[in-house]
Design a protein around this motif. Sequence first.
Motif, short mmCIF file in Angstrom:
data_model
loop_
_atom_site.label_atom_id
_atom_site.label_comp_id
_atom_site.label_asym_id
_atom_site.label_seq_id
_atom_site.Cartn_x
_atom_site.Cartn_y
_atom_site.Cartn_z
N ARG A 57 0.83 -1.20 0.00
CA ARG A 57 0.00 0.00 0.00
C ARG A 57 0.87 1.26 0.00
N GLU A 58 0.48 2.24 -0.82
CA GLU A 58 1.19 3.53 -0.83
C GLU A 58 0.65 4.41 0.29
N VAL A 59 1.55 4.97 1.07
CA VAL A 59 1.15 5.78 2.21
C VAL A 59 1.88 7.11 2.20
N ALA A 60 1.41 7.99 3.04
CA ALA A 60 2.09 9.26 3.32
C ALA A 60 2.53 9.22 4.78
N ILE A 61 3.79 9.53 5.04
CA ILE A 61 4.33 9.52 6.39
C ILE A 61 4.63 10.95 6.80
N LYS A 62 3.82 11.47 7.71
CA LYS A 62 4.00 12.85 8.18
C LYS A 62 4.92 12.84 9.39
N VAL A 63 6.03 13.55 9.30
CA VAL A 63 7.03 13.59 10.36
C VAL A 63 7.03 14.99 10.99
N ILE A 64 6.79 15.03 12.30
CA ILE A 64 6.73 16.31 13.01
C ILE A 64 7.80 16.34 14.10
N PRO A 65 8.85 17.13 13.93
CA PRO A 65 9.87 17.24 14.97
C PRO A 65 9.28 17.80 16.26
N LEU A 117 7.30 12.99 16.09
CA LEU A 117 6.03 12.29 15.98
C LEU A 117 5.82 11.93 14.51
N CYS A 118 5.26 10.76 14.25
CA CYS A 118 4.96 10.38 12.88
C CYS A 118 3.52 9.86 12.79
N ILE A 119 2.86 10.22 11.72
CA ILE A 119 1.51 9.70 11.45
C ILE A 119 1.52 9.09 10.05
N ILE A 120 0.95 7.91 9.93
CA ILE A 120 0.95 7.20 8.65
C ILE A 120 -0.49 7.07 8.16
N MET A 121 -0.73 7.58 6.95
CA MET A 121 -2.05 7.53 6.35
C MET A 121 -1.92 7.10 4.90
N ASP A 122 -3.05 6.78 4.28
CA ASP A 122 -3.03 6.52 2.84
C ASP A 122 -2.51 7.75 2.11
N ARG A 123 -1.82 7.51 1.02
CA ARG A 123 -1.34 8.62 0.21
C ARG A 123 -2.44 9.10 -0.73
N ALA A 124 -2.81 10.35 -0.58
CA ALA A 124 -3.85 10.92 -1.44
C ALA A 124 -3.25 11.25 -2.81
N ASP A 125 -4.12 11.39 -3.80
CA ASP A 125 -3.68 11.70 -5.16
C ASP A 125 -3.54 13.20 -5.38
N GLY A 126 -4.07 13.99 -4.48
CA GLY A 126 -3.97 15.43 -4.62
C GLY A 126 -4.95 16.15 -3.72
N GLU A 127 -4.82 17.46 -3.65
CA GLU A 127 -5.75 18.28 -2.88
C GLU A 127 -6.84 18.80 -3.81
N LEU A 128 -8.05 18.86 -3.31
CA LEU A 128 -9.17 19.33 -4.12
C LEU A 128 -8.88 20.72 -4.69
N ALA A 129 -8.30 21.58 -3.87
CA ALA A 129 -8.00 22.94 -4.34
C ALA A 129 -7.04 22.91 -5.53
N ASP A 130 -6.04 22.03 -5.48
CA ASP A 130 -5.10 21.91 -6.59
C ASP A 130 -5.79 21.40 -7.85
N VAL A 131 -6.62 20.38 -7.68
CA VAL A 131 -7.30 19.79 -8.83
C VAL A 131 -8.19 20.82 -9.52
N ILE A 132 -8.89 21.60 -8.73
CA ILE A 132 -9.77 22.63 -9.31
C ILE A 132 -8.94 23.76 -9.91
#
Length: 367
Positions: A57-65, A117-132
């Motif tokens: 699965r492709e994910v997004a890993i958010k890393v917060i120092p 701190l790290c949070i792992i979520m599904d990787r989105a294809d884009g932001e709605l604002a960008d797509v529009i």
Amino acid sequence: MEADRRSDRRLAVENKPERNRRPSSTVYIESAYEWGEKLGSGAYGVVFAGTSKHDGREVAIKVIPKERPSSEVDPVDFAAHLEQVRNEIKALVELRDHGDCEAIIPYHGSFETKEKLCIIMDRADGELADVIANGTVKVTEKAAQMILTSVLKGVAFLHEHDYVHRDLKFENLLMMDKNDLSSVVLTDFGLATKTSEAAPGECGTPLYMSPEIWMRNSIAHGPKVDIWAVGIIAYILMCGRHPIKARHLEELKAKVCVDRIELDFKGSGVSNCAQDFVRRLLTADPVARPAAKDALAHPFITGESQRVVHESVVDMLRAYAAEQRLKKGFLLVDAVARMQLLSSNKGGRGSPEILHARIVAQQPATT
């Protein structure tokens, strides 16, 4: 077989957030995910691409120092941000325990060391604002209907399980598939809370805050605040602009709570059914405002409108979406400091950027 069991144990540990875990715990995330390219960065953290070694699965890993990035960052703001990250983890864990909802960003776990701190979520294809903004999708009432249906399904799931998001806004919506408008998901649960645990005071992004939040009445943090925010998003999608013109917080509050906002649909080409839908969501009285499940039953959502909004609205919406992307970098400011700024002559009246920055509710004093 033993290797699979070890991998499963590591994943189980990774999915259970703990504070102050030893630095060597990075072995768990590195054994579970392949790290990829940097996807983006903000004021307080960096997001990397990742791939699960368990199922691909492709994910997004958010890393917060956990240390301030620089001395220029206010320590109070930074501490508030870290608390919101932990709050987001808590909310996502509890919501996941209630089952999957296709309209909420899939969450896979988190971990914490002394440094980050790290949070792992599904990787989105884009932001709605960008797509529009990029013109990827054609803006029609049907497009707005699909987007808002997903948003309301996510909101209904939250409310069904006694959660309120409190910071829904146009620029925080993600798309799991840029070619599928029904793939919009809710994200950014830093201010999400159970209604019984909500802190008092103003909370959210001012341009999306409902009258009851501004007026601090007895249901100021009830589920209807999310419905108001969805109404703002709906108007933006159909008219290409925010329904309220305000230069500062005092003016915004007055228009929302005293003058009542006037919804102008002239020149938009929006149908009467769609207009009625938006007006109902933006009802000033939260008791009369529909619940998420009732909004999902409105003819605008259940019907088959194919009406195309006017091209001028499409251009305005794309420009608005591009502008909101530029404003996402604003730092968080705690409620006390923000309200002091509002009441002073230094920035309360002349700082329109504050309308786009998040207000964090003041936590009750402990004894």
